[in-house]
Design a protein around this motif. Structure first.
Motif, PDB file in Angstrom:
ATOM      1  N   MET A   1     -18.372  18.105 -65.686  1.00  0.00           N
ATOM      2  CA  MET A   1     -18.843  18.481 -64.433  1.00  0.00           C
ATOM      3  C   MET A   1     -19.095  17.124 -63.686  1.00  0.00           C
ATOM      4  O   MET A   1     -20.334  16.862 -62.943  1.00  0.00           O
ATOM      5  CB  MET A   1     -20.695  19.078 -64.902  1.00  0.00           C
ATOM      6  CG  MET A   1     -20.524  20.363 -65.348  1.00  0.00           C
ATOM      7  SD  MET A   1     -20.264  21.470 -64.308  1.00  0.00           S
ATOM      8  CE  MET A   1     -21.618  21.739 -63.313  1.00  0.00           C
TER       9      MET A   1
ATOM     10  N   THR B   1     -17.901  14.883 -60.382  1.00  0.00           N
ATOM     11  CA  THR B   1     -17.603  15.234 -59.000  1.00  0.00           C
ATOM     12  C   THR B   1     -16.339  16.046 -58.876  1.00  0.00           C
ATOM     13  O   THR B   1     -16.186  16.999 -58.157  1.00  0.00           O
ATOM     14  CB  THR B   1     -17.722  14.328 -57.990  1.00  0.00           C
ATOM     15  OG1 THR B   1     -16.913  13.222 -58.255  1.00  0.00           O
ATOM     16  CG2 THR B   1     -19.326  13.645 -57.800  1.00  0.00           C
TER      17      THR B   1
ATOM     18  N   GLY C   1     -14.710  17.707 -61.245  1.00  0.00           N
ATOM     19  CA  GLY C   1     -15.035  18.855 -61.996  1.00  0.00           C
ATOM     20  C   GLY C   1     -15.622  20.065 -61.187  1.00  0.00           C
ATOM     21  O   GLY C   1     -15.399  21.100 -60.914  1.00  0.00           O
ATOM     22  N   ILE C   2     -16.626  19.509 -60.415  1.00  0.00           N
ATOM     23  CA  ILE C   2     -17.464  20.531 -59.544  1.00  0.00           C
ATOM     24  C   ILE C   2     -16.714  20.902 -58.380  1.00  0.00           C
ATOM     25  O   ILE C   2     -16.549  22.163 -58.146  1.00  0.00           O
ATOM     26  CB  ILE C   2     -18.793  19.949 -59.474  1.00  0.00           C
ATOM     27  CG1 ILE C   2     -19.741  19.476 -60.462  1.00  0.00           C
ATOM     28  CG2 ILE C   2     -19.388  20.523 -58.087  1.00  0.00           C
ATOM     29  CD1 ILE C   2     -20.777  18.592 -60.194  1.00  0.00           C
ATOM     30  N   ALA C   3     -15.963  20.041 -57.957  1.00  0.00           N
ATOM     31  CA  ALA C   3     -15.150  20.492 -56.814  1.00  0.00           C
ATOM     32  C   ALA C   3     -13.928  21.346 -57.162  1.00  0.00           C
ATOM     33  O   ALA C   3     -13.574  22.400 -56.407  1.00  0.00           O
ATOM     34  CB  ALA C   3     -14.349  19.063 -56.216  1.00  0.00           C
TER      35      ALA C   3
ATOM     36  N   ALA D   1     -16.135  23.812 -61.561  1.00  0.00           N
ATOM     37  CA  ALA D   1     -16.595  23.822 -63.015  1.00  0.00           C
ATOM     38  C   ALA D   1     -17.791  24.454 -62.989  1.00  0.00           C
ATOM     39  O   ALA D   1     -18.166  25.205 -64.047  1.00  0.00           O
ATOM     40  CB  ALA D   1     -16.775  22.191 -63.477  1.00  0.00           C
ATOM     41  N   LYS D   2     -18.615  24.583 -62.075  1.00  0.00           N
ATOM     42  CA  LYS D   2     -19.895  25.274 -62.054  1.00  0.00           C
ATOM     43  C   LYS D   2     -19.718  26.786 -62.482  1.00  0.00           C
ATOM     44  O   LYS D   2     -20.303  27.485 -63.441  1.00  0.00           O
ATOM     45  CB  LYS D   2     -20.739  25.166 -60.660  1.00  0.00           C
ATOM     46  CG  LYS D   2     -22.146  25.979 -60.646  1.00  0.00           C
ATOM     47  CD  LYS D   2     -23.011  25.538 -61.751  1.00  0.00           C
ATOM     48  CE  LYS D   2     -24.275  26.252 -61.349  1.00  0.00           C
ATOM     49  NZ  LYS D   2     -24.866  27.238 -62.594  1.00  0.00           N
ATOM     50  N   ASP D   3     -18.641  27.459 -61.733  1.00  0.00           N
ATOM     51  CA  ASP D   3     -18.269  28.740 -61.960  1.00  0.00           C
ATOM     52  C   ASP D   3     -17.686  29.023 -63.392  1.00  0.00           C
ATOM     53  O   ASP D   3     -17.973  29.906 -64.025  1.00  0.00           O
ATOM     54  CB  ASP D   3     -17.119  29.218 -60.834  1.00  0.00           C
ATOM     55  CG  ASP D   3     -17.805  29.464 -59.459  1.00  0.00           C
ATOM     56  OD1 ASP D   3     -18.950  29.464 -59.126  1.00  0.00           O
ATOM     57  OD2 ASP D   3     -16.882  29.207 -58.445  1.00  0.00           O
TER      58      ASP D   3
ATOM     59  N   GLN E   1     -23.132  19.865 -70.581  1.00  0.00           N
ATOM     60  CA  GLN E   1     -22.259  19.397 -69.296  1.00  0.00           C
ATOM     61  C   GLN E   1     -22.038  17.872 -69.779  1.00  0.00           C
ATOM     62  O   GLN E   1     -23.040  17.318 -70.300  1.00  0.00           O
ATOM     63  CB  GLN E   1     -22.946  19.497 -68.399  1.00  0.00           C
ATOM     64  CG  GLN E   1     -23.549  20.968 -67.835  1.00  0.00           C
ATOM     65  CD  GLN E   1     -24.436  20.947 -66.691  1.00  0.00           C
ATOM     66  OE1 GLN E   1     -24.309  20.352 -65.648  1.00  0.00           O
ATOM     67  NE2 GLN E   1     -25.193  22.020 -66.669  1.00  0.00           N
TER      68      GLN E   1
ATOM     69  N   CYS F   1     -17.155  13.102 -65.970  1.00  0.00           N
ATOM     70  CA  CYS F   1     -15.860  13.104 -65.792  1.00  0.00           C
ATOM     71  C   CYS F   1     -15.268  12.893 -67.069  1.00  0.00           C
ATOM     72  O   CYS F   1     -15.444  11.729 -67.768  1.00  0.00           O
ATOM     73  CB  CYS F   1     -15.249  12.240 -64.725  1.00  0.00           C
ATOM     74  SG  CYS F   1     -13.455  12.266 -64.385  1.00  0.00           S
TER      75      CYS F   1
ATOM     76  N   GLU G   1      -8.432  19.469 -63.905  1.00  0.00           N
ATOM     77  CA  GLU G   1     -10.024  20.064 -63.716  1.00  0.00           C
ATOM     78  C   GLU G   1     -10.247  21.780 -63.082  1.00  0.00           C
ATOM     79  O   GLU G   1      -9.007  21.934 -62.687  1.00  0.00           O
ATOM     80  CB  GLU G   1     -10.931  19.205 -62.499  1.00  0.00           C
ATOM     81  CG  GLU G   1     -11.148  17.846 -62.868  1.00  0.00           C
ATOM     82  CD  GLU G   1     -12.207  17.667 -64.219  1.00  0.00           C
ATOM     83  OE1 GLU G   1     -12.686  18.915 -64.562  1.00  0.00           O
ATOM     84  OE2 GLU G   1     -12.233  16.657 -64.720  1.00  0.00           O
ATOM     85  N   PRO G   2     -11.133  22.434 -63.737  1.00  0.00           N
ATOM     86  CA  PRO G   2     -12.005  22.176 -64.647  1.00  0.00           C
ATOM     87  C   PRO G   2     -11.545  22.088 -65.972  1.00  0.00           C
ATOM     88  O   PRO G   2     -10.835  22.588 -66.491  1.00  0.00           O
ATOM     89  CB  PRO G   2     -12.903  23.237 -64.476  1.00  0.00           C
ATOM     90  CG  PRO G   2     -12.568  23.938 -63.449  1.00  0.00           C
ATOM     91  CD  PRO G   2     -11.162  23.778 -63.073  1.00  0.00           C
TER      92      PRO G   2
END
Length: 131
Positions: free
Chosen positions: A36, A38, A40-42, A45-47, A69, A72, A79-80
């Motif tokens: 998670m 930045t 991964g989130i972009a 990764a949250k989904d 979580q 990087c 990613e993710p």
């Protein structure tokens, strides 16, 4: 704020208990670690994390698995990324783990104990993998 009925309060309490049990690490043998950072989130990764929660619950594995979580993992172009640790299997890092492939990882790796080869980024040497 509207008043809640006793039944609504009980439902809310049960829902919160369930959420707290998911965070408890005691007695859980399966670990899923989602990158998670930045990057991964972009990449979504949250989904992916949400999809793992739903898929594990759907298969009755929520009480046996902990989802963590991390920052990087250094594999930004893939990613993710997700590391899966299951007893009696090697720890494996999967890449490009979208919500669509979460089901395959849960069914194959966690339930059937078979690696999902086309998604593996990092795995132990072949001489320590037993069949």
């Amino acid at each position: 704020m509207a008043k809640m009925t006793l039944e609504e309060l009980r439902n809310r309490r049960n829902q919160m208990k369930s959420e707290l049990e998911k965070r408890d690490t005691d007695g859980k043998s399966i670990q899923i670690i989602v990158g998670m950072g930045t990057c991964g989130i972009a990449a979504g990764a949250k989904d992916t994390l949400d999809a793992f929660i739903q898929e594990l619950d759907k298969n009755g594995l929520g009480s046996h698995a902990i989802i963590r979580q991390t920052g990087c993992m250094g594999l930004c172009s893939n990613e993710p990324t997700v590391e899966v640790i299951v007893p009696d299997m090697p720890a494996v890092i999967y890449g490009n783990v979208t919500p669509q492939v979460v089901k395959k990882i849960v069914e194959s790796h966690i339930i059937e104990k078979k690696l999902v080869d086309n998604l593996i980024l990092d795995r132990p040497a072949a001489d320590i993998i037993t069949k």
